[in-house]
Design a protein around this motif. Structure first.
Motif, short mmCIF file in Angstrom:
data_model
loop_
_atom_site.label_atom_id
_atom_site.label_comp_id
_atom_site.label_asym_id
_atom_site.label_seq_id
_atom_site.Cartn_x
_atom_site.Cartn_y
_atom_site.Cartn_z
N SER A 72 1.55 3.46 1.25
CA SER A 72 2.78 2.78 0.85
C SER A 72 3.94 3.16 1.77
O SER A 72 4.69 2.29 2.24
CB SER A 72 3.15 3.13 -0.59
N ASN B 83 -2.82 6.54 -1.43
CA ASN B 83 -1.95 5.42 -1.82
C ASN B 83 -0.49 5.68 -1.43
O ASN B 83 0.19 4.78 -0.92
CB ASN B 83 -2.04 5.16 -3.33
N LYS C 46 -7.13 9.82 -4.10
CA LYS C 46 -6.66 8.44 -4.17
C LYS C 46 -5.13 8.35 -4.20
O LYS C 46 -4.53 7.54 -3.50
CB LYS C 46 -7.26 7.75 -5.40
N GLU C 47 -4.48 9.19 -4.99
CA GLU C 47 -3.02 9.12 -5.14
C GLU C 47 -2.32 9.46 -3.81
O GLU C 47 -1.37 8.78 -3.42
CB GLU C 47 -2.56 10.09 -6.23
#
Length: 104
Positions: free
Chosen positions: A39, A35, A31-32
């Motif tokens: 971004s 993300n 997930k990180e």
């Protein structure tokens, strides 16, 4: 400046590919990482849009033919040729009229 935009586009494609790889991972997406990639992707897209808008604006400000007189000059030449034609037609009409007068 456009080379920098090109490099950003390449980076955007790398990020998109990285996210796709992560989504296809057997262990599931981290997930990180997704993300962070998303971004950075969105920020680069905004930067690219801004840079391209600026380049388009500067390209529109450049007017190499601004002082060119081609169109008016050609228009004048066309008008001149039309006048020459009209004068030639009037001369022919004048000769025809004189011919009728001389015959009468």
């Amino acid at each position: 400046r456009l080379q920098n935009v090109e490099k950003r586009i390449v980076r955007v494609l790398e990020l998109a590919g990285g996210v796709m790889d992560e989504m296809a991972s057997q262990s599931g997406p981290r997930k990180e990482l997704v993300n962070n990639h998303c971004s950075e992707f969105m920020q680069l897209i905004k930067d690219i849009q801004f840079a391209l808008r600026e380049e388009i604006k500067s390209a529109c400000e450049y007017r190499p033919f601004e002082k060119c007189d081609y169109v008016p000059r050609i228009s004048n030449e066309i008008c001149y040729k039309k006048l020459e034609y009209v004068i030639a037609q009037l001369d022919e009409m004048k000769q025809t009229i004189e011919g009728y007068r001389n015959a009468a």
